[in-house]
Scaffold this motif. Sequence first.
Motif, PDB file in Angstrom:
ATOM      1  N   UNK A 270      14.274   8.043  -7.893  1.00 13.68           N
ATOM      2  CA  UNK A 270      15.612   8.604  -9.513  1.00 13.68           C
ATOM      3  C   UNK A 270      14.207   9.413 -10.436  1.00 13.68           C
ATOM      4  N   UNK A 271      13.372   8.759 -10.927  1.00 11.83           N
ATOM      5  CA  UNK A 271      12.139   8.784 -11.027  1.00 11.83           C
ATOM      6  C   UNK A 271      12.084  10.975 -10.879  1.00 11.83           C
ATOM      7  N   UNK A 272      11.355  10.550  -9.440  1.00 14.87           N
ATOM      8  CA  UNK A 272      11.375  11.985  -9.260  1.00 14.87           C
ATOM      9  C   UNK A 272      12.070  12.836  -9.685  1.00 14.87           C
ATOM     10  N   UNK A 273      13.621  13.062  -9.274  1.00  9.76           N
ATOM     11  CA  UNK A 273      14.841  13.381  -9.524  1.00  9.76           C
ATOM     12  C   UNK A 273      14.326  13.885 -10.833  1.00  9.76           C
ATOM     13  N   UNK A 274      14.080  13.074 -11.969  1.00 10.56           N
ATOM     14  CA  UNK A 274      14.927  13.013 -13.041  1.00 10.56           C
ATOM     15  C   UNK A 274      13.293  13.844 -13.645  1.00 10.56           C
TER      16      UNK A 274
ATOM     17  N   UNK B 252       1.969  14.838  -7.932  1.00 11.27           N
ATOM     18  CA  UNK B 252       2.434  15.574  -6.518  1.00 11.27           C
ATOM     19  C   UNK B 252       3.971  15.170  -6.426  1.00 11.27           C
ATOM     20  N   UNK B 253       4.363  15.781  -6.601  1.00 11.31           N
ATOM     21  CA  UNK B 253       5.888  15.539  -6.335  1.00 11.31           C
ATOM     22  C   UNK B 253       6.445  15.196  -4.303  1.00 11.31           C
ATOM     23  N   UNK B 254       6.203  16.660  -3.926  1.00 15.85           N
ATOM     24  CA  UNK B 254       6.080  16.547  -2.900  1.00 15.85           C
ATOM     25  C   UNK B 254       5.585  15.219  -2.231  1.00 15.85           C
ATOM     26  N   UNK B 255       4.227  15.405  -2.197  1.00 11.85           N
ATOM     27  CA  UNK B 255       3.950  13.902  -1.731  1.00 11.85           C
ATOM     28  C   UNK B 255       4.238  12.757  -1.786  1.00 11.85           C
ATOM     29  N   UNK B 256       5.260  12.927  -2.963  1.00 13.09           N
ATOM     30  CA  UNK B 256       5.492  11.257  -3.588  1.00 13.09           C
ATOM     31  C   UNK B 256       6.955  11.766  -2.513  1.00 13.09           C
TER      32      UNK B 256
ATOM     33  N   UNK C  87       0.926  -0.901  -0.040  1.00 11.45           N
ATOM     34  CA  UNK C  87       0.227  -0.095  -0.148  1.00 11.45           C
ATOM     35  C   UNK C  87       0.388   1.239  -0.381  1.00 11.45           C
ATOM     36  N   UNK C  88       2.304   1.582   1.089  1.00 12.97           N
ATOM     37  CA  UNK C  88       2.937   2.555   0.362  1.00 12.97           C
ATOM     38  C   UNK C  88       3.253   2.519  -0.942  1.00 12.97           C
ATOM     39  N   UNK C  89       4.202   1.899  -1.130  1.00 15.31           N
ATOM     40  CA  UNK C  89       4.400   2.005  -2.838  1.00 15.31           C
ATOM     41  C   UNK C  89       3.405   2.005  -4.059  1.00 15.31           C
ATOM     42  N   UNK C  90       2.608   1.906  -3.523  1.00 11.47           N
ATOM     43  CA  UNK C  90       1.396   2.535  -4.482  1.00 11.47           C
ATOM     44  C   UNK C  90       1.077   3.856  -3.997  1.00 11.47           C
ATOM     45  N   UNK C  91       0.317   4.037  -2.514  1.00 11.29           N
ATOM     46  CA  UNK C  91       0.184   5.897  -3.065  1.00 11.29           C
ATOM     47  C   UNK C  91       1.160   6.650  -3.075  1.00 11.29           C
ATOM     48  N   UNK C  92       2.614   5.821  -2.995  1.00 16.86           N
ATOM     49  CA  UNK C  92       3.963   6.418  -3.565  1.00 16.86           C
ATOM     50  C   UNK C  92       3.708   6.539  -5.560  1.00 16.86           C
TER      51      UNK C  92
END
Length: 599
Positions: free
Chosen positions: A115-119, A89-93, A76-81
């Motif tokens: 890493x995807x977020x950083x990209x 929603x980058x801050x939330x992720x 569930x935690x990874x699904x939410x991210x």
Amino acid sequence: MDTSEPRQTPRAPSPIAEQAKADPAAAAVRLRAVTARNPHDAAAQRMLGRVLRQLGRDDEAARAELAAVRATAYDPAMIAAAEALLANDLPGAEARLRDRLARQPTDVAAIRMMAELAGRLGRYRDAENLLRRAVELAPAFTAARANLAIALYRQNRFAEAGEVLEDVLAQEPANASSRNLLAATLGRTGDYDEALRLYGDLTGSFPGHAKLWMSYGHLLKTVGRLEDSIAAYRRALAIEPHLGEVWWSLANLKTVEFTDADIAAMEAALAEGVSGEDALHLHFALGKAWGDRKDAAQSFAHYASGNDLRSRELGYDPAATTQAVDRMIEVFTPAFLAEREGAGDPAPDPIFILGLPRAGSTLLEQILASHSAIEGTMELPDIPAIAMREAKAAGDDTRDWTGALAAMPRERLAELGAEFLDRTRVQRKTDKPFYIDKLPNNWAYAGLIHLILPNAKIIDARRHPMDCCFSNFRQHFAKGQAFTYALDHIGQYYADYVRAMDYYDRVLPGRIHRVIHERVLDDPEAEVRAMLAYLGLPFQEACMQFHRNTRAVRTASSEQVRRPINRDGAGQWQPFDPWLGPLRESLGDLIDTYADRPD
């Protein structure tokens, strides 16, 4: 937003982790039992992978590592991210991923997601570091390895990206997206034959993929196969008629005149409300189409609309360029230059052709690359990359490379010069002693080039400002060149460029050779002889027959330099003069004095 790998809080090791150190074989048996009961236990699968690696059972370890990645899809935690990333929603992720990695620091799926977020934020170095960690923890995690190649590609480290892609394809030979990226990478390193082979295979396997045909068309254009390039673009449009970038790619050949049916199709796509990216490409293509028909009013209206869309997207600040030139003049005093004279790498190999885009630099490159001692490459991104990296390492202001240069020890200059030579070696395909980097934007770093490569040659390609600036306004660039999307911005940029080059003329007299485009048109042989004299090379008749040179050309002028010198591009701004007031105002007296040397 901090996208680097989160710091970890030490946690007490589990009993099974302790056993893995003392008796990995016994730990493997226990972990097998745990994962058999619950195959979605990602932590147990990861630990099993590490234990099996210790035992040298790499194939089994790879299966466990990939099972751990798959298991996170049920968490569930990874699904939410993942949902937060999907919603942008980058801050939330980031918050969810940081919490996850604080508790499970070896979760490679979470590392890859970070890493995807950083990209997405353009922080490709952070993305690279995260992905290298993921691959280190799970060597079989091919998806992370493929993402690492993308991060390297976006940092213009094409040779490294190619090496990683070869590893990916060794594990997954049919991976179409990695084969596509490898083809693009090979195109960037000048390995055109292999890139063409890959694109040929890919378009054969995926004949209904419009963007593949478009990429194939780009490469065919680069190597001079014009009719094949047009056919590839037309094939793409048959699949996706509203794909604006393909219409612009046809327009950007400069040799295609659109039919009535073409114009109607583009106008219809705009009327139907295509996406912003498609719309701006269509506006630029229609600007060219109506310009060919001598309808300056309709042509300018489309150019203005396309430029406005792009300008609002990029948010260019002309004051930043002015401040950068001010800072360069402040730092590069005669005393500063004298203290560092001769400190860089002594290699004479590079020839830099710089200035504004659309100033005739591709023509000069084609002429010089027809000489037996000079190899043409392409617009290389390495000087700006080195400058920005050094600026970032020295402080928060990533634009102040001059300040970083002033603070660095003398021996660092030679290191940076050697680094440039090493980074660009992949572009050299012959044993010719000299090679060209024709990135126009290098004018902003001419002082850096002088200090790190004191024996390199620098040629300033300059064109009449009205022709040059309006040509930029009509050109949509794939990336960069944010100054070109408003007439007053282009004029201010041209003025800052001239101011910088005039200053270098004063403090480094004779260091930079200037070539005025209009003089090349009037007396090409005299200008070519002067260039070669500056380079210390003998005149060769082949330079005057440059249009017969079959080398690949990657710029918008590729088809123009495959013809003899002509005046077709001169004065093209004149029919549009009623709308060019902001450009004239920002240029001031440069319209008349652009070719003058300073006192």
